[in-house]
Structures are given as structure tokens and as C-alpha cells.
Write a protein that holds these residues in place. Structure first.
Motif, PDB file in Angstrom:
ATOM      1  N   LEU A  30       0.828  -1.207   0.000  1.00  0.00           N
ATOM      2  CA  LEU A  30       0.000   0.000   0.000  1.00  0.00           C
ATOM      3  C   LEU A  30       0.860   1.255   0.000  1.00  0.00           C
ATOM      4  CD1 LEU A  30      -2.818  -1.023   2.502  1.00  0.00           C
ATOM      5  CD2 LEU A  30      -3.174  -0.331   0.124  1.00  0.00           C
ATOM      6  N   TYR A  31       1.912   1.225   0.809  1.00  0.00           N
ATOM      7  CA  TYR A  31       2.806   2.382   0.879  1.00  0.00           C
ATOM      8  C   TYR A  31       3.442   2.647  -0.488  1.00  0.00           C
ATOM      9  CZ  TYR A  31       6.771   5.321   2.102  1.00  0.00           C
ATOM     10  OH  TYR A  31       7.682   6.343   2.145  1.00  0.00           O
ATOM     11  N   ASP A  32       3.913   1.601  -1.142  1.00  0.00           N
ATOM     12  CA  ASP A  32       4.547   1.765  -2.449  1.00  0.00           C
ATOM     13  C   ASP A  32       3.537   2.239  -3.493  1.00  0.00           C
ATOM     14  OD1 ASP A  32       6.975   1.019  -1.457  1.00  0.00           O
ATOM     15  OD2 ASP A  32       6.841  -1.070  -2.118  1.00  0.00           O
ATOM     16  N   TYR A  33       2.290   1.801  -3.366  1.00  0.00           N
ATOM     17  CA  TYR A  33       1.256   2.257  -4.300  1.00  0.00           C
ATOM     18  C   TYR A  33       1.064   3.768  -4.187  1.00  0.00           C
ATOM     19  CZ  TYR A  33      -3.321   3.366  -6.160  1.00  0.00           C
ATOM     20  OH  TYR A  33      -4.345   3.965  -6.850  1.00  0.00           O
ATOM     21  N   PHE A  34       0.875   4.253  -2.965  1.00  0.00           N
ATOM     22  CA  PHE A  34       0.637   5.684  -2.784  1.00  0.00           C
ATOM     23  C   PHE A  34       1.902   6.508  -3.039  1.00  0.00           C
ATOM     24  CE2 PHE A  34      -3.011   4.051  -0.310  1.00  0.00           C
ATOM     25  CZ  PHE A  34      -4.020   4.767  -0.950  1.00  0.00           C
ATOM     26  N   SER A  35       3.052   5.857  -3.118  1.00  0.00           N
ATOM     27  CA  SER A  35       4.301   6.542  -3.467  1.00  0.00           C
ATOM     28  C   SER A  35       4.627   6.402  -4.950  1.00  0.00           C
ATOM     29  CB  SER A  35       5.466   5.960  -2.641  1.00  0.00           C
ATOM     30  OG  SER A  35       5.228   6.098  -1.267  1.00  0.00           O
ATOM     31  N   LYS A  81      -8.711  -4.463   0.538  1.00  0.00           N
ATOM     32  CA  LYS A  81      -9.471  -3.457  -0.219  1.00  0.00           C
ATOM     33  C   LYS A  81     -10.077  -2.415   0.714  1.00  0.00           C
ATOM     34  CE  LYS A  81     -12.845  -2.812  -3.895  1.00  0.00           C
ATOM     35  NZ  LYS A  81     -13.322  -1.536  -3.350  1.00  0.00           N
ATOM     36  N   GLN A  82     -10.540  -2.849   1.877  1.00  0.00           N
ATOM     37  CA  GLN A  82     -11.117  -1.908   2.839  1.00  0.00           C
ATOM     38  C   GLN A  82     -10.068  -0.893   3.304  1.00  0.00           C
ATOM     39  OE1 GLN A  82     -12.622  -3.751   6.412  1.00  0.00           O
ATOM     40  NE2 GLN A  82     -13.994  -2.051   6.840  1.00  0.00           N
ATOM     41  N   GLN A  83      -8.859  -1.373   3.561  1.00  0.00           N
ATOM     42  CA  GLN A  83      -7.809  -0.453   3.998  1.00  0.00           C
ATOM     43  C   GLN A  83      -7.402   0.479   2.859  1.00  0.00           C
ATOM     44  OE1 GLN A  83      -4.764  -2.056   6.393  1.00  0.00           O
ATOM     45  NE2 GLN A  83      -3.551  -0.191   6.369  1.00  0.00           N
ATOM     46  N   PHE A  84      -7.328  -0.059   1.647  1.00  0.00           N
ATOM     47  CA  PHE A  84      -7.000   0.780   0.490  1.00  0.00           C
ATOM     48  C   PHE A  84      -8.033   1.884   0.326  1.00  0.00           C
ATOM     49  CE2 PHE A  84      -8.123   1.637  -3.956  1.00  0.00           C
ATOM     50  CZ  PHE A  84      -6.983   2.319  -4.352  1.00  0.00           C
ATOM     51  N   ASP A  85      -9.316   1.535   0.366  1.00  0.00           N
ATOM     52  CA  ASP A  85     -10.380   2.525   0.205  1.00  0.00           C
ATOM     53  C   ASP A  85     -10.310   3.583   1.306  1.00  0.00           C
ATOM     54  OD1 ASP A  85     -11.345   1.259  -2.027  1.00  0.00           O
ATOM     55  OD2 ASP A  85     -12.877   0.125  -0.958  1.00  0.00           O
TER      56      ASP A  85
END
Length: 245
Positions: free
Chosen positions: A7-12, A34-38
Motif C-alpha cells: 500500500l505504501y509503495d502504491y501511494f508513493s 481493499k477496505q484499507q486501500f479505500d
């Protein structure tokens, strides 16, 4: 791989193609992921919108104060006082949003005013095709439904076996819709260099992508080439070009 790191790498904006496929798979199969991503995606959007509104309100307030202040007796002192206040607001704003977000706020407004996703003109998706499970169909279904993460993963996979102008263009579109302008620009450049059917569209969206990352000169360069091409959004590109000069 650690899901938190993913998730961190996605938002970076640091996911590799393999990680993007894993990311899309987890969104489909792991409800907790998915819940955490949303949650994090919505939180990021809310914070950005709130801080932008707060900074804009502060600067508007300073501007109105300058206009209303009596300047006849000591114009220099009044100017200096308000200039100092505006500078402090600017520094606070830079702490909130970062330099690029603040200095390019006008460019972001231009981006949002002109951006409209390009329609799917390549793969006709009609009802009654449930049996068609081709990778191409899945990619364009994800694109049309704005499932951008899935579209990126599928178009990236499709690109490995069908590296066409259209695949590059729609993969770039998916990146741009997903807020990954730099990756979109690299693919738009590929499309522009191919000088095929999608070249003028790629010039337009590359210009918008450059606005999104506050690169005015590159945006102007794309718009200039688009106006010279003349096949797509010539009038709109000409107006945006004039606004940026």
C-alpha cells in the motif's frame, strides 16, 4: 510481500508491473486489503481537499484586507505589513501542501477544467458477451468502469503480448486517471513517437498530465505540437496555450 508495504509503495507511485498485478489481485480477493486501500485513498483525498480550501481562504482573506486597508497615510507600512502576513500564509501553506501543490494550484485547476477521459473507441463491449473472457475485454471493461488499478494491471499484462499503440494509449489513460501522471507521460511519449492514429490525442493528454505535475513549459510544448497537427481539439488547445503563455 508485506501488504502494508505494498500500500505504501502504491501511494508513493513505486509499484513495479509485477506488484501492480499483485495489487489488483488483492483488491479483488482480499476484502480487508481493499477496505484499507479505500480508507487510505479517501483519507488522502479529504485531507488534500481540506488543506487546499483552508489555504485558499487564508490568501483570499489577505487579498481582501489589502484592498480595504487605508493606505493614504502610510502606504509603505501597510504594504509591508500585508506582504509579511501573506508570506507567513505562504510558508504555512507550503508546509500543508508542499511547494508543487501550491505553486501549481492554477495548473491543477486548468487540468481539472479540461480533463475528460477518452472513450473506449477500440474494443466494443456489448451485453451477452459473458463468454468472452479475453484479457483485452477485461482490460477495457475495467477502463470503462473506472477500476483504474485493475485496468493498469490488465493493460500492463496485455502490453507484454500485444504492445500496440492503442494498448499504450489506454494504459497511459488509466495511469493518468489513477493520479500517476509521470507514468502516463512516459506512455503518451511512446504513442506520440509512433506517429499513428492516437498521436494527437496523446499530445493533448500529455499536456494535461504535465499541468498536473506543474511542468508548464512541457505542457506548452505539447499544445504547440497539437495545434500544428490540427486533427484534435485544435481550438481548445489554442486557448489553453494562450492562457499558459
Amino acid at each position: 510481500m508485506d501488504k502494508e508495504q505494498l500500500l505504501y509503495d502504491y501511494f508513493s507511485n513505486r509499484l513495479t508491473p509485477e506488484q501492480e498485478r499483485l495489487f489488483a489481485q488483492l483488491l479483488e480477493t482480499d476484502g480487508e486489503f481493499k477496505q484499507q486501500f479505500d480508507f487510505e485513498n479517501n483519507l488522502k483525498r479529504v485531507i488534500r481537499e481540506k488543506e487546499a480550501k483552508q489555504l485558499k481562504a487564508k490568501l483570499i482573506g489577505f487579498e481582501e484586507g489589502i484592498q480595504k486597508e487605508e493606505t493614504a497615510r502610510a502606504p509603505f507600512t501597510v504594504y509591508r505589513k500585508w506582504a509579511m502576513a501573506a508570506s507567513i500564509a505562504l510558508l504555512v501553506g507550503l508546509g500543508w501542501l508542499g511547494y508543487n501543490n501550491f505553486s501549481g494550484s492554477g495548473y491543477m485547476d486548468m487540468y481539472e477544467e479540461h480533463f475528460q477521459e477518452y472513450p473506449n473507441t477500440v474494443y466494443a463491449i456489448t451485453r451477452g458477451e459473458e463468454a468472452d473472457t479475453s484479457l483485452e475485454r477485461q482490460a477495457f471493461v475495467a477502463y470503462e468502469t473506472n477500476d483504474n488499478v485493475q485496468a493498469i494491471a490488465l493493460f500492463t499484462q496485455l502490453k507484454e503480448t500485444k504492445n500496440t499503440e492503442a494498448v499504450n494509449f489506454y494504459l497511459a489513460q488509466s495511469y493518468l486517471k489513477n493520479g500517476q501522471a509521470e507514468k502516463a507521460i512516459a506512455l503518451f511519449d511512446e504513442t506520440i513517437n509512433e506517429k499513428g492514429e492516437f498521436r494527437p490525442q496523446a499530445l493533448w493528454y500529455a499536456a494535461l498530465a504535465y499541468l498536473k505535475i506543474n511542468e508548464k513549459e512541457n505542457a506548452i510544448r505539447m499544445l504547440n505540437d497539437l495545434v500544428a497537427d490540427g486533427r484534435y481539439k485544435k481550438e481548445e488547445a489554442s486557448k489553453l496555450f494562450r492562457d499558459l503563455e
